[in-house]
Design an enzyme around this catalytic site. Sequence first.
Site, PDB file in Angstrom:
ATOM      1  N   ASP A  73      35.804  58.514  54.248  1.00 49.60           N
ATOM      2  CA  ASP A  73      35.719  57.585  55.373  1.00 49.60           C
ATOM      3  C   ASP A  73      34.519  57.943  56.234  1.00 49.60           C
ATOM      4  O   ASP A  73      34.100  59.101  56.307  1.00 49.60           O
ATOM      5  CB  ASP A  73      36.985  57.679  56.245  1.00 49.60           C
ATOM      6  N   TYR A  92      37.955  49.389  58.359  1.00 55.44           N
ATOM      7  CA  TYR A  92      38.390  50.711  58.801  1.00 55.44           C
ATOM      8  C   TYR A  92      39.026  50.644  60.198  1.00 55.44           C
ATOM      9  O   TYR A  92      38.409  50.145  61.136  1.00 55.44           O
ATOM     10  CB  TYR A  92      37.181  51.649  58.829  1.00 55.44           C
ATOM     11  N   GLU A 117      38.137  59.615  49.728  1.00 58.39           N
ATOM     12  CA  GLU A 117      39.012  60.305  50.683  1.00 58.39           C
ATOM     13  C   GLU A 117      40.446  60.439  50.177  1.00 58.39           C
ATOM     14  O   GLU A 117      41.111  61.421  50.407  1.00 58.39           O
ATOM     15  CB  GLU A 117      38.990  59.560  52.027  1.00 58.39           C
TER      16      GLU A 117
END
Length: 931
Positions: A105, A311, A7
Amino acid sequence: MHLIIAEKNISANRIAQILAGNEKVKATKDGNVSTYSFNTKTVVGLKGHVVEVDFEPGYTNWRSEVHTPRSLIDAGTVKKPTEKKIVNIIQKLSKKADLVTIATDYDTEGELIGKEAYELVRAVNPTVRINRARFSAITPAEIRSAFENLTDLDFALAAAGEARQLVDLMWGASLTRFISLAARRGGTNILSVGRVQSPTLAMIVEREREIENFVPQTYWMLSLATEKDGVPVEARHTAGRFTDHEAALAAEAGTKEPLVVTDVKEGQKTDRAPTPFDTTTFIVAASRLGLSAANAMRIAEDLYMNGYISYPRTDNTVYPKSLNLNGILDTLKGGVFDADVAWVQQNRRPVPTRGKKESTDHPPIHPAGAATREALGQDRWKVYELVVRRFLATLSPDATWATTKCLFDASGEPYTATGGRLLYAGWRRVYPYSEAKENLLPVFAPGERLPIKAVNLEEKQTQPPARFSQSRLIQVMEELGLGTKSTRHEVIGKLVSRRYVEGNPLRPTLVGRAVIDALDNHAETITEPEMTRTLEEHMQLIKESQRSREDVVTESREMLHRVFDKLEENEKEIGTEIMEQTAEEHTVGPCPACGHDLRIRHIGVSQFIGCTGYPECRFNISLPGSTWGKAIRIDEVCEKHGLSHVRLIRKGARPWDIGCPLCSHIASNVEALQMMPSMNDDLMHRLHAHHIYTVSEIAGMQPEDLANAIGAGTDEATELAREAEDALEVLRRRSELRKFIRKIVPPRKGRSHAKIIKSLLEQGIGDIHALSLAEPAAVKKAGIPEATGTELLEAARGLCNERALREAGVPAVSLKKYQAGGVASPDDFCYLPIPYLASKTGINPETVYKHVDMVCGHLGRPAPAKISKASFERGRKELLEVPGIGEATVDRLYLAGIYDARTLRTADPEEVSSITGIPKTRLHDYITHLK
Ligand SMILES: [Zn+2]
Ligand SMILES: [Zn+2]
């Protein structure tokens, strides 16, 4: 080659390091984009989205008759690369790849970013296998396991993201255009409207209205003070709030000794350990540490990217079974948390706490790697420590409190007091963020008699509801289904940057209110959370493949068309309502000259404060251009002038407070007024009393008006106007000098242009002309280094010469030819012979004569004789016929004014030789030949 697409660049680097193990990773930079290679693998990072969705070409003109705001609803869209370099490298590598893994992600946004990468790869390599790695933390264990269990891209999840993207673009663009055009706003003043943004703003406006409409109620609280063994105790009347003053007074009068303890209840209370962090609870906790929502998320993302925490965008508050809690505890051992970890391991609760929301994509936010305060720096450490301690708390036992509730009787009036004591700290040992306040009561026994030290009857008022703090608003948005965990904090950030809301807690601005009021009155769909929530539900259905993207977008289009039906019908009213409400936002206060409102005006990049009494009243105050920041009114008011202070705001720069615009206007013009020879304190006072503050106003006034205004004769006024004119001219030249120097002398640290100008002015150098005549020493004294100084002086001379020649009437085209021929100054024109000028520049000698005549006239010098083109050409032939004279010699002879047989014959060889460098003997030969 196996291409892995991450990402961001930073996660690409970490993924490469983890997958490479002991292998060395080779980092290469290609056009500023880094790639990381080992074995046969190459990892490259995106920058989040590297393409954006926009309308097809043709929709950029806001005022187009064909492409109205409504037409944007059905307009076609295209994907355009926003990061060309990254796109190029991905495609270059894809051509060579035999396997591509998308490692963005793992959530809707990440899946959409992954799909964008997928399309870029497919465009250049239609057959390569493309798969997907999914992970919730960039740690060795998670990454390795993700790459051992590769899956496919989830197109349904990506389609949900695309649907949102399209709907947001369509709603945002069409409504923003419609409302801005209706309120006649353009450029940087457009009024943005958005699918999530507007209902959120509406909540803030609604709360403000509740606060304004709130009518406080008076009530009374009754308490008494007693003590035991020297320990003071406060007991409250069991009636709580008295709304009837008579009843409160009666209870107060009835409160008398004896005060008797009637009941003592001891109990225990469990204080539950907190649940794991999802995004919202994390933001709320971080806000208690003084971090804004946007800041907390930015730092959390940074920590995630570097493998310190998992995350941070998650709705999950239940640890999944697969999460290795013991492993995480082990990771945290040995550092500053060592003692706390050891305690948690020894006192671990049987099962970790769990919240109400459970989802399968990501685990709750938890620590992923060990860190030190030194490595992270203050703010990142604050957030990291919060995540670690929260994690420890969720594994710790509950705390317990001992509670005491006492009842008293004061001659028939009942009172109560409660106490609490922490029996067992449990999770509070490792999570010090929520305060545990103990209130210890002395030990009382029923029947015991106590003294009454005082009786207090307090009058209080009910309070309006509180404004939303950022973190509270995020919680409410979540409850209403507005936005997502990833976007909520960004929406609030946008409301702030668009100046719809300000402060913390959040308060709507006038513009924010005006827009919401107008929408509420004419198209309430836009401000109600309903529509947005529906879309979130539809997105869920797309994710589950129960509805298609097109289907949802089409439905949203229809809804938007219905909104436009109403809006277009009421366009005029909407525009007027917004304009009337927002006019106040620009109003600064009364005009000192006529009493009408003064208002901040923005026209292109220029901005000023003008009088609404214009054109009858021409009073105005100039402001720095909007490149310095957009001028806005702030709450402070000047006591002397009754005008609101003005501030310049610019993205990424500190605000510039101008203060009272009139005070600042007066102060910045005093110096110029003092340049007028007749100026004195008394005259200045009289001018100010008549609201005349600048030399340009004096210069621009009719002498009679000026005479009347300051009570002087017309002659005196005429003289003043002339002096003002002179002062203006000096100022104009000074400002020109300032710009000129700024252009040539680059700004450097510790060298301010203000200082340079000040020094030059002190040395009597106030304009470019004076600079062109200045000595190098003067420029050096002003702090300009020698080389730059020389360049500056030459440039000044060049400019002055050019100006003088233009003023004399030499046209620009010819001027260029003269300059190219090395003829630059007016003196050159007067001293160099016409034949020379003509041959050097290729300009017709008759035209040269005309120019020379003009320049000499301008300088008041005599002009040389005219030479016709014919005689010039004939002369050249005559000279070339003389033996020994070639083209080069002719050109040299021109320098001495010799251009034909006659002028050569009558020349003085000695003089000509000294000018042209041709030996005297040779000149003698030429002349003899002609004779
Ligand atoms: Zn006025
Ligand atoms: Zn003032």
